[in-house]
Design a protein around this motif. Structure first.
Motif, PDB file in Angstrom:
ATOM      1  N   ASN A 301       0.859  -0.984  -0.092  1.00  0.00           N
ATOM      2  CA  ASN A 301      -0.035  -0.029  -0.110  1.00  0.00           C
ATOM      3  C   ASN A 301       0.910   1.375  -0.095  1.00  0.00           C
ATOM      4  OD1 ASN A 301      -2.736  -1.131  -0.140  1.00  0.00           O
ATOM      5  ND2 ASN A 301      -2.340  -1.652   2.044  1.00  0.00           N
ATOM      6  N   SER A 302       1.782   1.259  -0.759  1.00  0.00           N
ATOM      7  CA  SER A 302       2.736   2.538  -0.981  1.00  0.00           C
ATOM      8  C   SER A 302       3.449   2.332  -2.259  1.00  0.00           C
ATOM      9  CB  SER A 302       3.882   2.424   0.120  1.00  0.00           C
ATOM     10  OG  SER A 302       4.703   0.924   0.241  1.00  0.00           O
ATOM     11  N   TRP A 303       4.219   3.317  -2.490  1.00  0.00           N
ATOM     12  CA  TRP A 303       4.986   3.471  -3.729  1.00  0.00           C
ATOM     13  C   TRP A 303       6.144   3.909  -3.537  1.00  0.00           C
ATOM     14  CZ3 TRP A 303       5.771   8.139  -5.701  1.00  0.00           C
ATOM     15  CH2 TRP A 303       5.453   9.474  -5.198  1.00  0.00           C
ATOM     16  N   ALA A 304       7.125   3.750  -4.587  1.00  0.00           N
ATOM     17  CA  ALA A 304       8.673   4.324  -4.843  1.00  0.00           C
ATOM     18  C   ALA A 304       8.935   4.722  -6.109  1.00  0.00           C
ATOM     19  CB  ALA A 304       9.450   3.462  -3.896  1.00  0.00           C
ATOM     20  N   TYR A 305       9.448   5.501  -6.322  1.00  0.00           N
ATOM     21  CA  TYR A 305      10.069   5.982  -7.682  1.00  0.00           C
ATOM     22  C   TYR A 305      11.528   5.965  -7.452  1.00  0.00           C
ATOM     23  CZ  TYR A 305      11.182   8.716 -11.807  1.00  0.00           C
ATOM     24  OH  TYR A 305      11.570   9.164 -13.078  1.00  0.00           O
ATOM     25  N   LEU A 306      11.980   5.104  -8.626  1.00  0.00           N
ATOM     26  CA  LEU A 306      13.469   4.860  -8.808  1.00  0.00           C
ATOM     27  C   LEU A 306      14.087   5.987  -9.637  1.00  0.00           C
ATOM     28  CD1 LEU A 306      13.886   0.808  -8.638  1.00  0.00           C
ATOM     29  CD2 LEU A 306      13.414   2.528  -6.449  1.00  0.00           C
ATOM     30  N   ASP A 307      15.213   6.671  -9.339  1.00  0.00           N
ATOM     31  CA  ASP A 307      15.848   7.429 -10.241  1.00  0.00           C
ATOM     32  C   ASP A 307      17.285   6.616 -10.713  1.00  0.00           C
ATOM     33  OD1 ASP A 307      16.675   9.554 -11.966  1.00  0.00           O
ATOM     34  OD2 ASP A 307      17.105  10.750 -10.350  1.00  0.00           O
ATOM     35  N   LEU A 308      17.441   6.268 -11.751  1.00  0.00           N
ATOM     36  CA  LEU A 308      18.437   5.453 -12.193  1.00  0.00           C
ATOM     37  C   LEU A 308      19.414   6.065 -13.436  1.00  0.00           C
ATOM     38  CD1 LEU A 308      16.347   2.401 -12.872  1.00  0.00           C
ATOM     39  CD2 LEU A 308      17.237   2.641 -10.592  1.00  0.00           C
ATOM     40  N   GLU A 309      20.718   5.722 -13.086  1.00  0.00           N
ATOM     41  CA  GLU A 309      21.713   6.249 -14.042  1.00  0.00           C
ATOM     42  C   GLU A 309      22.714   5.206 -14.226  1.00  0.00           C
ATOM     43  OE1 GLU A 309      24.726  10.052 -14.973  1.00  0.00           O
ATOM     44  OE2 GLU A 309      24.348   9.745 -12.819  1.00  0.00           O
ATOM     45  N   LEU A 310      23.198   4.811 -15.442  1.00  0.00           N
ATOM     46  CA  LEU A 310      24.244   3.669 -15.727  1.00  0.00           C
ATOM     47  C   LEU A 310      25.266   4.440 -16.392  1.00  0.00           C
ATOM     48  CD1 LEU A 310      24.914   0.753 -15.121  1.00  0.00           C
ATOM     49  CD2 LEU A 310      23.831   0.291 -17.442  1.00  0.00           C
ATOM     50  N   LEU A 311      26.493   4.284 -15.972  1.00  0.00           N
ATOM     51  CA  LEU A 311      27.833   4.900 -16.704  1.00  0.00           C
ATOM     52  C   LEU A 311      28.534   3.748 -17.224  1.00  0.00           C
ATOM     53  CD1 LEU A 311      28.989   7.539 -14.223  1.00  0.00           C
ATOM     54  CD2 LEU A 311      27.393   7.692 -16.152  1.00  0.00           C
ATOM     55  N   ASP A 312      29.200   3.678 -18.302  1.00  0.00           N
ATOM     56  CA  ASP A 312      30.058   2.487 -18.861  1.00  0.00           C
ATOM     57  C   ASP A 312      31.312   2.774 -18.235  1.00  0.00           C
ATOM     58  OD1 ASP A 312      31.287   4.514 -20.178  1.00  0.00           O
ATOM     59  OD2 ASP A 312      30.554   4.008 -22.305  1.00  0.00           O
ATOM     60  N   PRO A 313      32.345   1.788 -18.854  1.00  0.00           N
ATOM     61  CA  PRO A 313      33.764   1.781 -18.140  1.00  0.00           C
ATOM     62  C   PRO A 313      34.557   3.191 -18.403  1.00  0.00           C
ATOM     63  CG  PRO A 313      33.338  -0.307 -19.303  1.00  0.00           C
ATOM     64  CD  PRO A 313      32.178   0.816 -19.428  1.00  0.00           C
ATOM     65  N   ASP A 314      33.921   3.875 -19.435  1.00  0.00           N
ATOM     66  CA  ASP A 314      34.652   5.263 -19.794  1.00  0.00           C
ATOM     67  C   ASP A 314      33.804   6.489 -19.267  1.00  0.00           C
ATOM     68  OD1 ASP A 314      36.395   3.986 -21.361  1.00  0.00           O
ATOM     69  OD2 ASP A 314      34.998   4.109 -23.143  1.00  0.00           O
ATOM     70  N   ASP A 315      32.861   6.064 -18.248  1.00  0.00           N
ATOM     71  CA  ASP A 315      32.003   7.085 -17.328  1.00  0.00           C
ATOM     72  C   ASP A 315      31.088   7.890 -18.487  1.00  0.00           C
ATOM     73  OD1 ASP A 315      33.055   6.469 -14.949  1.00  0.00           O
ATOM     74  OD2 ASP A 315      35.109   7.768 -15.204  1.00  0.00           O
ATOM     75  N   THR A 316      30.872   7.008 -19.444  1.00  0.00           N
ATOM     76  CA  THR A 316      29.822   7.716 -20.549  1.00  0.00           C
ATOM     77  C   THR A 316      28.397   7.129 -20.207  1.00  0.00           C
ATOM     78  OG1 THR A 316      31.575   7.823 -22.118  1.00  0.00           O
ATOM     79  CG2 THR A 316      29.162   7.983 -22.799  1.00  0.00           C
ATOM     80  N   PRO A 317      27.459   8.134 -19.792  1.00  0.00           N
ATOM     81  CA  PRO A 317      26.123   7.664 -19.365  1.00  0.00           C
ATOM     82  C   PRO A 317      25.471   6.543 -20.718  1.00  0.00           C
ATOM     83  CG  PRO A 317      26.309  10.008 -19.418  1.00  0.00           C
ATOM     84  CD  PRO A 317      27.590   9.394 -19.896  1.00  0.00           C
ATOM     85  N   VAL A 318      24.892   5.565 -20.078  1.00  0.00           N
ATOM     86  CA  VAL A 318      24.483   4.546 -20.875  1.00  0.00           C
ATOM     87  C   VAL A 318      22.822   4.876 -21.000  1.00  0.00           C
ATOM     88  CG1 VAL A 318      23.836   2.272 -21.329  1.00  0.00           C
ATOM     89  CG2 VAL A 318      26.125   2.912 -20.217  1.00  0.00           C
ATOM     90  N   PHE A 319      22.405   5.218 -19.712  1.00  0.00           N
ATOM     91  CA  PHE A 319      20.880   5.751 -19.740  1.00  0.00           C
ATOM     92  C   PHE A 319      20.896   6.372 -18.632  1.00  0.00           C
ATOM     93  CE2 PHE A 319      20.609   1.254 -18.018  1.00  0.00           C
ATOM     94  CZ  PHE A 319      20.367   1.500 -16.900  1.00  0.00           C
ATOM     95  N   LEU A 320      19.817   7.120 -18.500  1.00  0.00           N
ATOM     96  CA  LEU A 320      19.185   8.006 -17.311  1.00  0.00           C
ATOM     97  C   LEU A 320      17.600   7.629 -17.587  1.00  0.00           C
ATOM     98  CD1 LEU A 320      20.538  11.336 -17.572  1.00  0.00           C
ATOM     99  CD2 LEU A 320      21.091   9.833 -15.883  1.00  0.00           C
ATOM    100  N   ALA A 321      17.370   6.806 -16.482  1.00  0.00           N
ATOM    101  CA  ALA A 321      15.783   6.177 -16.347  1.00  0.00           C
ATOM    102  C   ALA A 321      15.171   6.392 -15.203  1.00  0.00           C
ATOM    103  CB  ALA A 321      15.853   4.690 -17.100  1.00  0.00           C
TER     104      ALA A 321
END
Length: 433
Positions: A301-321
């Motif tokens: 009876n609750s919810w949570a919004y996840l803020d996600l960021e993934l960086l590759d080995p060169d610290d380049t963002p793969v996605f922001l989701a």
């Protein structure tokens, strides 16, 4: 007495009009198209009676026309218009009597732009009106291995006559016909007064008749005729078979791809509320296979919004989701209910080999305290579990291909099914529950 076979033409004994003699030795009457007089062929064409006030129906065929049907040369020697009233509407059709010196008599019927070829049936089988009335299921007749199923019962009246006939037709004379249909033909069991006859009918393609009698039929069929065959096309069978086979193959491939579970890269990594925001590092291979990051939380009876960021080995963002995990349950007047899911995931294909860094935060969350809630907890969640698996395969495209091939199969199969349904749409058999 019988007619002299050397007679090729006569003059009407009523109006004097010249009439061709075309119909062979079994003809008993000839009806003059000019004055409507019925002439007794067996008594020097003596006038028996007159049919007055008749309106000739519209037909592209005329008496004396010749044409070859099914390898036999026929001559049109007479025509009869029939009319039936059913369901508040009138239906008419025209029977053209045909004669061949070698094959005898037949009919070419024009009905609603369709053409049907009919000959007398001398084989076994008969369906009576009584049999139709007492049957729980449509009566069936089998003739030479061909299965005929009851189609309809009609009662028609003669409204126009012209030409030569092997019996004496009468205006207003009623005929009750019980029809039974197979995949390619129809049997008609006809009763006129005390006379009973059986006929077998088949559909004749329009072009066949046009070529045979050198006519142009300007009538356009507006519906599927019960005897009209399904026009499959040159590649119908191949497309039907191939689309079915490829749909099955693609479904099997989808199952194989979906069943590949891959391997754990990060297994059951648990974060508490106090650990957030958090960074998690895990190694990946650039093998062009899918990697899936899965999340689960103990929301209730609750919810949570996840803020996600993934960086590759060169610290380049793969996605922001972002992903939302929510789950609600309770009771109301209809009983227990639940909605939402405690899980979420996202997938991607790593393009570089090395250590990837996932940053997780929960910037927004909440607890639902609405009426009927089964239970309410103090915090939206207590812990968040993260799992990373690589080496997965997607079944999306093979499923899409399976769907495409399946639609093609249904299109081909559905064409024939719809045609069969249209053929039988005119039956008057009604199943009673």
């Amino acid at each position: 007495m019988t007619r002299n076979p050397e007679i090729l033409s006569i003059n009407c004994t009523s109006c004097g009009a010249g009439l061709d003699v075309l119909g062979g030795g079994r003809v008993v009457v000839q009806i003059c198209p000019y004055c409507g007089s019925e002439l007794d062929v067996q008594d020097n064409y003596r006038t028996l009676r007159q049919f007055k006030g008749l309106t000739r129906p519209k037909t592209p065929f005329s008496i004396g026309m010749t044409g070859a049907l099914y390898g036999v040369d026929f001559t049109i020697i007479g025509l009869i218009e029939h009319s039936e009233r059913w369901g508040g509407r009138f239906y008419t059709w025209i029977d053209h009597q045909l004669y061949s010196p070698t094959h005898g008599y037949a009919w070419l019927t024009l009905e609603a732009g369709h053409l049907v070829f009919t000959r007398r049936h001398r084989g076994p089988g008969w369906i009576s009106e009584r049999a139709v009335e007492i049957s729980e299921y449509p009566p069936i007749v089998r003739v030479n291995g061909e299965r005929f199923v009851y189609f309809e019962t009609t009662t028609s009246s003669i409204t126009y006559v012209e030409g030569e006939f092997t019996w004496r037709p009468e205006i207003g004379e009623q005929t009750t016909t019980i029809s039974a249909m197979s995949d390619a033909a129809m049997l008609g069991f006809c009763t006129t007064g005390s006379e009973r006859e059986s006929y077998r009918s088949i559909y004749v393609p329009r072009k066949t008749v046009e070529d045979a009698f050198d006519v142009q039929l300007d009538q356009k069929p507006f519906r599927v005729h019960p005897l009209e065959p399904f026009v499959a096309g040159p590649n119908y069978g191949f497309v039907l078979f191939a689309s079915c086979v490829f749909a099955i193959i693609c479904l099997f491939m989808s199952f194989v791809f979906a069943s590949r579970t891959g391997e754990d890269v990060l297994g059951a990594h648990v974060l508490t509320r106090a650990d957030l925001p958090a960074e998690i590092t895990f190694p990946l291979e650039a093998d062009s296979q899918l990697t899936r990051i899965s999340f689960s939380a103990d929301v209730r009876n609750s919810w949570a919004y996840l803020d996600l960021e993934l960086l590759d080995p060169d610290d380049t963002p793969v996605f922001l989701a972002g992903r939302t995990i929510e789950y609600y349950s309770g009771r109301d007047a209809d009983g227990s209910w639940s909605e939402g899911s405690r899980r979420a995931n996202l997938s991607f294909r790593p393009e570089r080999t090395g250590d990837y860094t996932l940053t997780v935060d929960v910037p927004d969350q909440g607890v639902w305290t609405g009426p009927g809630a089964s239970s309410v907890q103090s915090y939206p969640f207590n812990q968040l579990m993260i799992n990373v698996r690589s080496g997965l395969s997607s079944s999306l495209w093979t499923l899409a291909l399976a769907g495409g091939f399946g639609l093609l199969f249904l299109l081909q199969f559905g064409r024939k099914w719809l045609h069969q349904r249209a053929r039988w749409s005119g039956t008057d058999w009604v199943d009673e529950d």
